[in-house]
Design a protein around this motif. Structure first.
Motif, PDB file in Angstrom:
ATOM      1  N   TYR A  41       0.794  -1.230   0.000  1.00 24.35           N
ATOM      2  CA  TYR A  41       0.000   0.000   0.000  1.00 24.35           C
ATOM      3  C   TYR A  41       0.826   1.279   0.000  1.00 24.35           C
ATOM      4  CZ  TYR A  41      -4.397  -2.501   0.671  1.00 24.35           C
ATOM      5  OH  TYR A  41      -5.492  -3.294   0.516  1.00 24.35           O
ATOM      6  N   SER A  42       2.143   1.175   0.019  1.00 27.93           N
ATOM      7  CA  SER A  42       2.950   2.389  -0.076  1.00 27.93           C
ATOM      8  C   SER A  42       2.944   2.872  -1.523  1.00 27.93           C
ATOM      9  CB  SER A  42       4.377   2.116   0.398  1.00 27.93           C
ATOM     10  OG  SER A  42       5.013   1.198  -0.471  1.00 27.93           O
ATOM     11  N   GLY A  43       3.356   4.106  -1.725  1.00 33.59           N
ATOM     12  CA  GLY A  43       3.371   4.649  -3.089  1.00 33.59           C
ATOM     13  C   GLY A  43       1.970   4.690  -3.675  1.00 33.59           C
ATOM     14  N   LYS A  44       1.833   4.240  -4.903  1.00 32.31           N
ATOM     15  CA  LYS A  44       0.547   4.264  -5.588  1.00 32.31           C
ATOM     16  C   LYS A  44      -0.271   2.993  -5.362  1.00 32.31           C
ATOM     17  CE  LYS A  44       1.478   7.624  -9.076  1.00 32.31           C
ATOM     18  NZ  LYS A  44       0.389   8.555  -8.961  1.00 32.31           N
ATOM     19  N   GLY A  45       0.244   2.073  -4.576  1.00 34.53           N
ATOM     20  CA  GLY A  45      -0.424   0.799  -4.360  1.00 34.53           C
ATOM     21  C   GLY A  45      -1.837   0.910  -3.820  1.00 34.53           C
ATOM     22  N   LYS A  46      -2.046   1.792  -2.854  1.00 38.21           N
ATOM     23  CA  LYS A  46      -3.376   1.918  -2.239  1.00 38.21           C
ATOM     24  C   LYS A  46      -4.420   2.410  -3.247  1.00 38.21           C
ATOM     25  CE  LYS A  46      -5.401   2.815   2.132  1.00 38.21           C
ATOM     26  NZ  LYS A  46      -5.115   2.914   3.517  1.00 38.21           N
ATOM     27  N   GLU A  47      -3.997   3.153  -4.264  1.00 39.45           N
ATOM     28  CA  GLU A  47      -4.927   3.636  -5.294  1.00 39.45           C
ATOM     29  C   GLU A  47      -5.593   2.478  -6.039  1.00 39.45           C
ATOM     30  OE1 GLU A  47      -3.092   6.428  -7.981  1.00 39.45           O
ATOM     31  OE2 GLU A  47      -2.170   7.520  -6.330  1.00 39.45           O
ATOM     32  N   LEU A  48      -4.934   1.329  -6.050  1.00 40.05           N
ATOM     33  CA  LEU A  48      -5.465   0.188  -6.794  1.00 40.05           C
ATOM     34  C   LEU A  48      -6.712  -0.406  -6.138  1.00 40.05           C
ATOM     35  CD1 LEU A  48      -2.175  -1.495  -7.981  1.00 40.05           C
ATOM     36  CD2 LEU A  48      -3.710  -0.005  -9.247  1.00 40.05           C
ATOM     37  N   LEU A  49      -7.019  -0.013  -4.906  1.00 40.71           N
ATOM     38  CA  LEU A  49      -8.286  -0.412  -4.290  1.00 40.71           C
ATOM     39  C   LEU A  49      -9.476   0.067  -5.119  1.00 40.71           C
ATOM     40  CD1 LEU A  49      -7.513   0.242  -0.531  1.00 40.71           C
ATOM     41  CD2 LEU A  49      -8.290  -1.933  -1.497  1.00 40.71           C
ATOM     42  N   ASN A  50      -9.278   1.151  -5.865  1.00 43.87           N
ATOM     43  CA  ASN A  50     -10.337   1.696  -6.725  1.00 43.87           C
ATOM     44  C   ASN A  50     -10.440   0.969  -8.059  1.00 43.87           C
ATOM     45  OD1 ASN A  50     -10.958   3.755  -4.844  1.00 43.87           O
ATOM     46  ND2 ASN A  50      -9.194   4.916  -5.562  1.00 43.87           N
ATOM     47  N   HIS A  51      -9.597  -0.031  -8.280  1.00 45.80           N
ATOM     48  CA  HIS A  51      -9.568  -0.731  -9.567  1.00 45.80           C
ATOM     49  C   HIS A  51      -9.754  -2.239  -9.406  1.00 45.80           C
ATOM     50  CE1 HIS A  51      -8.411   2.933 -11.615  1.00 45.80           C
ATOM     51  NE2 HIS A  51      -7.529   3.144 -10.651  1.00 45.80           N
ATOM     52  N   LEU A  52     -10.516  -2.640  -8.388  1.00 46.72           N
ATOM     53  CA  LEU A  52     -10.754  -4.066  -8.175  1.00 46.72           C
ATOM     54  C   LEU A  52     -11.428  -4.693  -9.387  1.00 46.72           C
ATOM     55  CD1 LEU A  52     -11.969  -4.167  -4.467  1.00 46.72           C
ATOM     56  CD2 LEU A  52      -9.789  -4.939  -5.383  1.00 46.72           C
ATOM     57  N   ARG A  53     -10.979  -5.898  -9.718  1.00 49.90           N
ATOM     58  CA  ARG A  53     -11.493  -6.708 -10.820  1.00 49.90           C
ATOM     59  C   ARG A  53     -11.264  -6.078 -12.195  1.00 49.90           C
ATOM     60  NH1 ARG A  53     -14.567  -6.879  -6.542  1.00 49.90           N
ATOM     61  NH2 ARG A  53     -14.934  -8.838  -5.490  1.00 49.90           N
ATOM     62  N   LYS A  54     -10.280  -5.201 -12.277  1.00 48.26           N
ATOM     63  CA  LYS A  54      -9.905  -4.587 -13.551  1.00 48.26           C
ATOM     64  C   LYS A  54      -8.526  -5.067 -13.958  1.00 48.26           C
ATOM     65  CE  LYS A  54     -12.630  -0.455 -12.898  1.00 48.26           C
ATOM     66  NZ  LYS A  54     -12.605   0.986 -12.678  1.00 48.26           N
ATOM     67  N   VAL A  84       4.282  -0.507  -5.901  1.00 47.29           N
ATOM     68  CA  VAL A  84       3.818   0.098  -7.152  1.00 47.29           C
ATOM     69  C   VAL A  84       4.347   1.518  -7.307  1.00 47.29           C
ATOM     70  CG1 VAL A  84       1.779   0.744  -8.476  1.00 47.29           C
ATOM     71  CG2 VAL A  84       1.739  -1.322  -7.064  1.00 47.29           C
ATOM     72  N   ASN A  85       5.038   1.754  -8.436  1.00 44.34           N
ATOM     73  CA  ASN A  85       5.487   3.101  -8.784  1.00 44.34           C
ATOM     74  C   ASN A  85       4.473   3.794  -9.690  1.00 44.34           C
ATOM     75  OD1 ASN A  85       7.911   2.643  -7.418  1.00 44.34           O
ATOM     76  ND2 ASN A  85       8.908   1.882  -9.251  1.00 44.34           N
ATOM     77  N   GLY A  86       3.815   3.011 -10.526  1.00 41.59           N
ATOM     78  CA  GLY A  86       2.841   3.558 -11.457  1.00 41.59           C
ATOM     79  C   GLY A  86       2.007   2.437 -12.055  1.00 41.59           C
ATOM     80  N   TYR A  87       0.885   2.801 -12.658  1.00 48.51           N
ATOM     81  CA  TYR A  87       0.020   1.792 -13.270  1.00 48.51           C
ATOM     82  C   TYR A  87      -0.831   2.425 -14.366  1.00 48.51           C
ATOM     83  CZ  TYR A  87      -3.645   3.880 -10.381  1.00 48.51           C
ATOM     84  OH  TYR A  87      -4.503   4.748  -9.803  1.00 48.51           O
ATOM     85  N   ASN A  88      -1.336   1.566 -15.256  1.00 47.94           N
ATOM     86  CA  ASN A  88      -2.252   1.962 -16.328  1.00 47.94           C
ATOM     87  C   ASN A  88      -3.359   0.943 -16.407  1.00 47.94           C
ATOM     88  OD1 ASN A  88      -0.841   4.261 -17.485  1.00 47.94           O
ATOM     89  ND2 ASN A  88       0.686   2.792 -18.133  1.00 47.94           N
ATOM     90  N   CYS A  89      -4.587   1.411 -16.564  1.00 50.05           N
ATOM     91  CA  CYS A  89      -5.699   0.492 -16.808  1.00 50.05           C
ATOM     92  C   CYS A  89      -5.633   0.049 -18.264  1.00 50.05           C
ATOM     93  CB  CYS A  89      -7.020   1.187 -16.541  1.00 50.05           C
ATOM     94  SG  CYS A  89      -7.278   1.535 -14.803  1.00 50.05           S
ATOM     95  N   ILE A  90      -5.927  -1.218 -18.491  1.00 50.08           N
ATOM     96  CA  ILE A  90      -5.905  -1.776 -19.843  1.00 50.08           C
ATOM     97  C   ILE A  90      -7.346  -1.954 -20.296  1.00 50.08           C
ATOM     98  CG2 ILE A  90      -5.253  -3.741 -21.264  1.00 50.08           C
ATOM     99  CD1 ILE A  90      -2.964  -4.225 -19.275  1.00 50.08           C
ATOM    100  N   ASN A  91      -7.698  -1.244 -21.345  1.00 49.21           N
ATOM    101  CA  ASN A  91      -9.048  -1.373 -21.886  1.00 49.21           C
ATOM    102  C   ASN A  91      -9.096  -2.535 -22.853  1.00 49.21           C
ATOM    103  OD1 ASN A  91      -9.977   0.923 -20.531  1.00 49.21           O
ATOM    104  ND2 ASN A  91      -9.180   2.248 -22.139  1.00 49.21           N
ATOM    105  N   GLU A  92     -10.014  -3.449 -22.582  1.00 53.45           N
ATOM    106  CA  GLU A  92     -10.165  -4.599 -23.474  1.00 53.45           C
ATOM    107  C   GLU A  92     -11.309  -4.319 -24.433  1.00 53.45           C
ATOM    108  OE1 GLU A  92      -9.869  -8.466 -21.660  1.00 53.45           O
ATOM    109  OE2 GLU A  92      -9.256  -7.503 -19.811  1.00 53.45           O
ATOM    110  N   LEU A  93     -11.112  -4.660 -25.686  1.00 54.80           N
ATOM    111  CA  LEU A  93     -12.164  -4.452 -26.690  1.00 54.80           C
ATOM    112  C   LEU A  93     -13.060  -5.658 -26.793  1.00 54.80           C
ATOM    113  CD1 LEU A  93     -10.018  -2.742 -29.437  1.00 54.80           C
ATOM    114  CD2 LEU A  93     -11.500  -1.678 -27.764  1.00 54.80           C
TER     115      LEU A  93
END
Length: 87
Positions: free
Chosen positions: A45-58, A78-87
Motif C-alpha cells: 500500500y505504499s506509493g501508488k499501491g493503495k490507489e489500486l483499491l479503486n480498480h478491483l477486478r480490472k 507500485v510506482n505507477g500503473y495503467n488500466c488496460i481497456n479490453e475491446l
C-alpha cells in the motif's frame, strides 16, 4: 575509484486486481495482482499501491519493484500503473 550504486530495476506486470484478504465484516484488507501465468503478487500500500483499491477486478499494467516475502510469496511496491481497456 568508487563504484556507483546501481538503481533497482522496475518490473512491469499485467494482471487483474483482486481482493486477497477480508476482515470479519467483509471489507477488503489486502489486494493482489493476479497475472495470466497464475502468479499472485500482493500489492504493497505504499506509493501508488493503495490507489489500486479503486480498480478491483480490472485489468491493469503495473510498474514497480518486486520483493520476495519471508514465506516465499511475492509482493510489489507500485510506482505507477495503467488500466488496460479490453475491446
Amino acid at each position: 575509484m568508487k563504484k556507483k550504486k546501481r538503481a533497482d530495476a522496475a518490473s512491469v506486470l499485467q494482471g487483474i486486481v483482486l481482493p486477497s484478504k477480508w476482515d470479519k465484516d467483509g471489507r477488503v484488507m489486502r489486494i493482489s495482482l493476479n497475472t495470466l501465468d497464475e502468479k499472485e503478487y500482493i500489492i504493497d500500500y505504499s506509493g501508488k499501491g493503495k490507489e489500486l483499491l479503486n480498480h478491483l477486478r480490472k485489468r491493469i499494467e503495473v510498474e514497480g519493484k518486486i520483493l520476495q516475502r519471508i514465506g516465499g510469496g511475492f509482493y510489489i511496491k507500485v510506482n505507477g500503473y495503467n488500466c488496460i481497456n479490453e475491446l
